[in-house]
Design a protein around this motif. Sequence first.
Motif, PDB file in Angstrom:
ATOM      1  N   ALA A  33      42.597 -14.936  28.695  1.00 57.79           N
ATOM      2  CA  ALA A  33      43.446 -16.118  28.851  1.00 57.79           C
ATOM      3  C   ALA A  33      42.945 -16.972  30.015  1.00 57.79           C
ATOM      4  CB  ALA A  33      44.890 -15.696  29.094  1.00 57.79           C
ATOM      5  N   ASP A  34      43.421 -18.197  30.054  1.00 57.61           N
ATOM      6  CA  ASP A  34      43.164 -19.123  31.168  1.00 57.61           C
ATOM      7  C   ASP A  34      41.678 -19.335  31.419  1.00 57.61           C
ATOM      8  OD1 ASP A  34      45.899 -18.992  31.330  1.00 57.61           O
ATOM      9  OD2 ASP A  34      45.944 -17.833  33.186  1.00 57.61           O
ATOM     10  N   LEU A  35      40.882 -19.427  30.350  1.00 59.92           N
ATOM     11  CA  LEU A  35      39.461 -19.719  30.517  1.00 59.92           C
ATOM     12  C   LEU A  35      39.297 -21.108  31.120  1.00 59.92           C
ATOM     13  CD1 LEU A  35      36.431 -19.145  30.054  1.00 59.92           C
ATOM     14  CD2 LEU A  35      36.720 -20.061  27.735  1.00 59.92           C
ATOM     15  N   THR A  36      38.554 -21.188  32.217  1.00 56.12           N
ATOM     16  CA  THR A  36      38.296 -22.463  32.862  1.00 56.12           C
ATOM     17  C   THR A  36      36.881 -22.452  33.402  1.00 56.12           C
ATOM     18  OG1 THR A  36      39.147 -24.084  34.466  1.00 56.12           O
ATOM     19  CG2 THR A  36      39.146 -21.778  35.140  1.00 56.12           C
ATOM     20  N   GLY A  37      36.427 -23.599  33.875  1.00 56.28           N
ATOM     21  CA  GLY A  37      35.072 -23.691  34.387  1.00 56.28           C
ATOM     22  C   GLY A  37      34.986 -24.684  35.521  1.00 56.28           C
ATOM     23  N   SER A  38      34.148 -24.363  36.487  1.00 57.06           N
ATOM     24  CA  SER A  38      33.811 -25.288  37.560  1.00 57.06           C
ATOM     25  C   SER A  38      32.460 -25.892  37.204  1.00 57.06           C
ATOM     26  CB  SER A  38      33.751 -24.558  38.900  1.00 57.06           C
ATOM     27  OG  SER A  38      33.388 -25.443  39.939  1.00 57.06           O
ATOM     28  N   VAL A  39      32.437 -27.183  36.907  1.00 58.39           N
ATOM     29  CA  VAL A  39      31.269 -27.840  36.346  1.00 58.39           C
ATOM     30  C   VAL A  39      30.453 -28.488  37.450  1.00 58.39           C
ATOM     31  CG1 VAL A  39      30.461 -29.496  34.621  1.00 58.39           C
ATOM     32  CG2 VAL A  39      32.603 -28.270  34.267  1.00 58.39           C
ATOM     33  N   ALA A  40      29.146 -28.243  37.455  1.00 56.05           N
ATOM     34  CA  ALA A  40      28.238 -28.815  38.444  1.00 56.05           C
ATOM     35  C   ALA A  40      27.089 -29.494  37.726  1.00 56.05           C
ATOM     36  CB  ALA A  40      27.738 -27.732  39.402  1.00 56.05           C
ATOM     37  N   ASN A  41      26.060 -29.858  38.496  1.00 54.48           N
ATOM     38  CA  ASN A  41      24.947 -30.596  37.887  1.00 54.48           C
ATOM     39  C   ASN A  41      24.019 -29.709  37.072  1.00 54.48           C
ATOM     40  OD1 ASN A  41      24.097 -29.291  40.166  1.00 54.48           O
ATOM     41  ND2 ASN A  41      22.899 -30.988  40.977  1.00 54.48           N
TER      42      ASN A  41
END
Length: 479
Positions: A33-41
Amino acid sequence: MRKLVVPAVVLTVLAGAVGTAAAAAGPVPPAPADLTGSVANTGIALSWRQPAGGPAVASFRVYEGGAVVRRTATTSAPMQYIGVNTTHTYTVTAVSPAGVESAPSAPFTGTTWTPGMAPQCDEPAPLTVFDVTSSGLSVRWSVGRSSPQLALTVNGRDYGVVPGTSLRVGGLSPDTAYGITLRRVNCDSRDPAVGFATTRTLPGATNTAAAPRNLAVTAQADRSIGLAWSGPTDGSYVHQYAVYDGAYRVATTWTPSATVAGLFHNTVHRFTVAALDVAGNESEHSTVLSPSTAQCPTGPPAPAAVTATAVSASTLRLDWTLESTAGSYTVLDGDSPVATVTDPAAVLTGLAPASQHSLRVVGSLPGCPDTPASAPLAVTTLAGPAGRPAAPLGFHAGQPTIAYAYDADVPLSWTPSAGLAYRLYDGATVVGTYQGSAVTLRTRGAERHQYRLTAVDANGDESPATAPVEVITPFLVAP
């Protein structure tokens, strides 16, 4: 540079190769659950939560486009060097020790970006409010692509920068409207508000106890963390204590200590503790404590499902799986290392025809002891001519150059010999077979490549491969 056209070779699975296993049977784990991502270059750092209940979970599989792109034994996966300005949609499944796979999580989609083209500071961070009671509420959110530092305010009370992506807030008044706001910190001088929600607590009694204090770690293992704390300073009666990890209750105890189990190695947790009265109402929570489980797993799995495929009399391709995150893999022939690769596949070239090999794979876990070796796989190369060319000399990469904002050219060159063609590999994938002494590849910026080169004679047999050449492609940084 003219690319040599080579007839396709029928791939033959050798004796000893492992076939597709029958579907495992047993209880199905709940979906992550709660799959998220911190997106960078250059990538997307994924993280998720494994809900309590169901069978134990041994590992996770990250999917993109229906294919497994990462296996890991913890609740995060850094998807690195996946190309600048590329969009990716991921889901995650949980796998039990018996090999039973859960349903997929809800998807997460992110697009990598160049530093000079980062989204604005007021990019939204969607809020979800849930598990509202008369004395508490839970909040979760997505980090997004701007500053990951998010500060939480509830009805004007500032809880400061909140680590992670969720928090439980206690000590609230019953039957009261609450406004929740997230703002980005250190993104620009405004600290803009980027997430908003409103809710109303349920009717009920108020818990007037002070917050527990002195929350500390007493033990850390790869699957559990021990905690202890002091009771409220005002001497108020406490019926029980509730331990939260972010927004989720993970333990209830009669005493000021608890061991939170069912965790995964090398994961950061955000614990708070609240005092509960007889009716279960929560006090204000302690300050957040953010310990991590032990970095290394106890009893890591071995590489499994090792298969070998004959490409020619000189060449084998190996594939395998590892239900953990390895920094690299070493292929052993008997006890001798014959290849070190970064992905779970390898091509062995320059082998003698009709020769016998006993192949095993060992995974290198970052900062931890190696995995056990896989079971040995006995294979015999195809029959054919005995001659093999020598490995190419002088193989190297020139300075990559930016072709467009998102693409790069990688020049590769070597010293040629008469009568030979040259086969270029990126990991275990054939890029192409060429004549001459050089080739320039057009690739996406912010990608990592591991190139090797072999010489190919008129029979189609290959030399041993050169040492790998590592390339990380550049990209344009906007002003």
